[in-house]
Enzyme design. Structure first.
Site, short mmCIF file in Angstrom:
data_model
loop_
_atom_site.label_atom_id
_atom_site.label_comp_id
_atom_site.label_asym_id
_atom_site.label_seq_id
_atom_site.Cartn_x
_atom_site.Cartn_y
_atom_site.Cartn_z
N ASP A 35 46.14 36.94 29.48
CA ASP A 35 46.56 38.10 30.23
C ASP A 35 45.38 39.25 29.81
O ASP A 35 45.07 39.08 28.77
CB ASP A 35 47.76 38.56 29.60
N ASP A 92 47.14 41.58 42.22
CA ASP A 92 48.41 41.50 42.74
C ASP A 92 48.86 43.04 42.75
O ASP A 92 48.74 43.77 41.83
CB ASP A 92 49.21 40.72 41.56
N ASP A 140 42.93 44.43 50.07
CA ASP A 140 43.54 44.50 51.28
C ASP A 140 44.55 45.46 51.43
O ASP A 140 44.88 45.67 52.32
CB ASP A 140 43.61 43.19 51.92
N THR A 185 35.45 37.07 48.04
CA THR A 185 36.31 36.11 47.36
C THR A 185 37.26 35.26 48.23
O THR A 185 37.14 35.39 49.40
CB THR A 185 37.34 37.06 46.65
N GLU A 186 37.85 34.31 47.85
CA GLU A 186 39.00 33.59 48.56
C GLU A 186 40.01 34.35 49.48
O GLU A 186 40.19 33.87 50.47
CB GLU A 186 39.52 32.60 47.64
N TYR A 187 40.52 35.16 48.48
CA TYR A 187 41.57 36.23 49.31
C TYR A 187 40.94 37.04 50.49
O TYR A 187 41.45 37.18 51.43
CB TYR A 187 42.21 37.07 48.19
N GLU A 188 39.74 37.55 50.05
CA GLU A 188 39.06 38.30 51.08
C GLU A 188 38.81 37.73 52.33
O GLU A 188 38.99 38.08 53.33
CB GLU A 188 37.77 38.84 50.26
N1 SAH Z 1 40.33 37.32 42.90
C1 SAH Z 1 40.77 36.18 43.47
C2 SAH Z 1 42.35 35.91 43.20
C3 SAH Z 1 43.10 37.13 43.74
S1 SAH Z 1 44.88 36.94 43.15
C4 SAH Z 1 40.36 36.62 44.85
O1 SAH Z 1 40.12 37.69 45.36
O2 SAH Z 1 40.57 35.58 45.76
C5 SAH Z 1 45.15 37.76 41.81
C6 SAH Z 1 44.74 36.74 40.55
O3 SAH Z 1 44.95 37.45 39.38
C7 SAH Z 1 45.64 35.66 40.24
O4 SAH Z 1 45.00 34.38 40.22
C8 SAH Z 1 46.48 35.89 39.03
O5 SAH Z 1 47.03 34.97 38.40
C9 SAH Z 1 45.61 36.91 38.30
N2 SAH Z 1 46.38 37.93 37.40
C10 SAH Z 1 47.04 38.79 37.83
N3 SAH Z 1 47.46 39.47 36.74
C11 SAH Z 1 46.80 38.98 35.59
C12 SAH Z 1 46.64 39.56 34.55
N4 SAH Z 1 47.35 40.69 33.88
N5 SAH Z 1 45.89 39.02 33.42
C13 SAH Z 1 45.05 37.78 33.85
N6 SAH Z 1 45.23 37.38 35.11
C14 SAH Z 1 45.99 38.07 36.16
#
Ligand code: SAH
Length: 225
Positions: free
Chosen positions: A94, A116, A152, A189-192
């Site tokens: 974390d 998130d 986003d 990124t994937e999400y982007e």
């Molecule tokens: N950066 C990637 C994934 C976005 S989703 C993209 O843009 O495609 C957010 C990611 O952050 C998730 O995989 C989640 O497991 C991770 N995450 C969220 N809070 C976290 C924390 N406190 N420490 C480590 N990872 C975390």
């Protein structure tokens, strides 16, 4: 990023063991690998497209990607291994742990991509741009070091602007409400990819650590004042 449990998770993780830093002695291992190169950190790397693209393009820098979800981390590490990247390592923990694992001022830049949003107000403390996390980044960065954040989610973006302003430890810069129309350099990124293909704008900001709380390192002059 939630994912169904991967088949053969443990043996597949074991195959990528070279890419995973141990929490114990994390910094001494990392410092040897960095060999004097600046350290760039991505928190919440997901499947790793962003950090592997950057690491391949910048062998003069060293990258550390943190992800607490092992099923996703596995895919990122497999990607790094397939590309044979020697300037990238991963931590399975974390983000809150980072302040115990890395020394003060050891990180030149922190990337937060599509973190998130944790929409309920009572969960605001989990957001990676909450002031408690900003206090950790403030410890890890030297003066002039930067946080680069993109999302986003307008609500999370506005929350982040408020939190960063409230700490007075950072100078906000290069803010855009539409990254893809802004002409700024960008690695997707994937999400982007997913959100922008749905026509959603991408919000982005940079926050530079100040020398003294509330004092910019470079003088800001507004010609209209
Ligand atoms: N950066 C990637 C994934 C976005 S989703 C993209 O843009 O495609 C957010 C990611 O952050 C998730 O995989 C989640 O497991 C991770 N995450 C969220 N809070 C976290 C924390 N406190 N420490 C480590 N990872 C975390």
């Amino acid at each position: 990023m939630r994912m169904r449990k991967k088949k053969n998770l443990e043996p597949r993780l074991a195959q990528c063991a070279d890419y995973l830093l141990p929490e114990q002695d994390c910094w001494s291992t990392l410092a040897l690998l960095m060999a004097g190169r600046p350290l760039y950190l991505e928190i919440g790397c997901g499947k790793g497209r962003f950090v592997t693209t950057l690491a391949a393009a910048h062998p003069e820098c060293f990258y550390l990607a943190v992800e607490r979800e092992k099923n996703v981390l596995l895919l990122a590490m497999e990607r790094a291994r397939a590309a044979g990247l020697s300037n990238l390592r991963f931590l399975s923990c974390d983000a809150a742990r980072l302040v115990d694992l890395l020394p003060q001022s050891s990180v030149s830049r922190i990337y937060l991509n599509f973190s998130d949003p944790w929409p309920p107000k009572r969960q605001a403390k989990r957001r990676l741009t909450h002031r408690n996390f900003l206090a950790i980044y403030e410890q890890l960065l030297p003066v002039g070091g930067e946080v680069h954040f993109k999302t986003d989610n307008r609500g999370l973006f506005e929350f982040s602007l408020g939190e960063i302003s409230a700490t007075r430890d950072f100078l906000l810069k290069n803010i855009t409400l539409d990254l893809h129309a802004s002409g700024l350099d960008n690695v997707m990124t994937e999400y982007e990819e997913r959100f922008s293909s749905q026509g959603l704008p991408i919000y982005r900001l940079e926050a530079e650590k100040l020398a003294v709380s509330g004092t910019p390192t470079t003088e800001f002059t507004n010609p209209s004042l």
